[in-house]
Design a protein around this motif. Sequence first.
Motif, short mmCIF file in Angstrom:
data_model
loop_
_atom_site.label_atom_id
_atom_site.label_comp_id
_atom_site.label_asym_id
_atom_site.label_seq_id
_atom_site.Cartn_x
_atom_site.Cartn_y
_atom_site.Cartn_z
N ASP A 123 107.97 -2.08 34.45
CA ASP A 123 109.14 -1.40 35.01
C ASP A 123 108.92 0.10 34.86
O ASP A 123 109.20 0.68 33.81
CB ASP A 123 110.40 -1.85 34.28
N ALA A 124 108.43 0.74 35.91
CA ALA A 124 108.07 2.17 35.85
C ALA A 124 109.26 3.04 35.49
O ALA A 124 109.12 4.01 34.74
CB ALA A 124 107.47 2.61 37.19
N GLY A 125 110.44 2.73 36.01
CA GLY A 125 111.63 3.52 35.71
C GLY A 125 111.97 3.50 34.23
O GLY A 125 112.23 4.54 33.61
N ARG A 126 111.94 2.32 33.63
CA ARG A 126 112.24 2.19 32.20
C ARG A 126 111.17 2.86 31.36
O ARG A 126 111.47 3.57 30.40
CB ARG A 126 112.38 0.72 31.81
N ILE A 127 109.92 2.66 31.71
CA ILE A 127 108.83 3.28 30.95
C ILE A 127 108.94 4.79 31.02
O ILE A 127 108.82 5.48 30.00
CB ILE A 127 107.46 2.79 31.46
N GLY A 128 109.19 5.34 32.20
CA GLY A 128 109.34 6.79 32.36
C GLY A 128 110.50 7.34 31.55
O GLY A 128 110.38 8.38 30.89
N THR A 129 111.63 6.64 31.57
CA THR A 129 112.80 7.07 30.79
C THR A 129 112.49 7.02 29.30
O THR A 129 112.84 7.93 28.55
CB THR A 129 114.01 6.16 31.12
N ASP A 130 111.82 5.96 28.85
CA ASP A 130 111.47 5.83 27.44
C ASP A 130 110.48 6.91 27.01
O ASP A 130 110.55 7.42 25.88
CB ASP A 130 110.90 4.45 27.15
N LEU A 131 109.54 7.27 27.89
CA LEU A 131 108.60 8.35 27.56
C LEU A 131 109.33 9.67 27.41
O LEU A 131 109.07 10.44 26.47
CB LEU A 131 107.52 8.46 28.64
N GLU A 132 110.27 9.96 28.30
CA GLU A 132 111.05 11.21 28.22
C GLU A 132 111.91 11.25 26.97
O GLU A 132 112.11 12.31 26.38
CB GLU A 132 111.93 11.36 29.45
N ALA A 133 112.43 10.09 26.54
CA ALA A 133 113.29 10.01 25.37
C ALA A 133 112.51 9.93 24.06
O ALA A 133 113.10 9.94 22.98
CB ALA A 133 114.22 8.81 25.49
N GLY A 134 111.19 9.82 24.14
CA GLY A 134 110.37 9.72 22.94
C GLY A 134 110.32 8.33 22.33
O GLY A 134 109.87 8.17 21.20
#
Length: 159
Positions: free
Chosen positions: A109-120
């Motif tokens: 899930d690219a959206g979730r992974i991207g959000t998690d990367l931004e949130a640390g």
Amino acid sequence: MNGKIVAGTIVIAALLAGLALYYTQEYAYFRAIEPASAEAQIRLQPIAGAVAEPMLVASDFEGVDANSSPLRFRACFVTPMSLAMLTESYVIYERPTPLNAPSWFHCFDAGRIGTDLEAGKAVPFLSQENIAPGVDRVVAVYPDGRAYAWQQLNESADK
């Protein structure tokens, strides 16, 4: 009456072309990666080394790739390597941008992974620089060992 036939033909042709385009983008070129294959071996770039080292993959490897583009690689897996050891030993990737996977590849899930990367909540690592010209492989690792890999354009592709 003649105009209805022409208009109907155009609409049907457009629908068929749209379906063909959807099929080629979502299914036609993708193929599963076998967990035991060399293609399934994920590597990480060490801070103090020039050659990428194999990453331990414990279980649950799922991967897809396509010969049509170097950007179509996606993988999901679990690693026993701790996040603390990884951050001390391997290069952290500066601008990770997970790319969408085909809709049927449910583990990525690219959206979730991207959000998690931004949130640390996950840490991105450089797997292999220029795995194809202008393309890097990136691996995002979560504290619980879940990991996701994809390929994205690097700065040299912008030139």
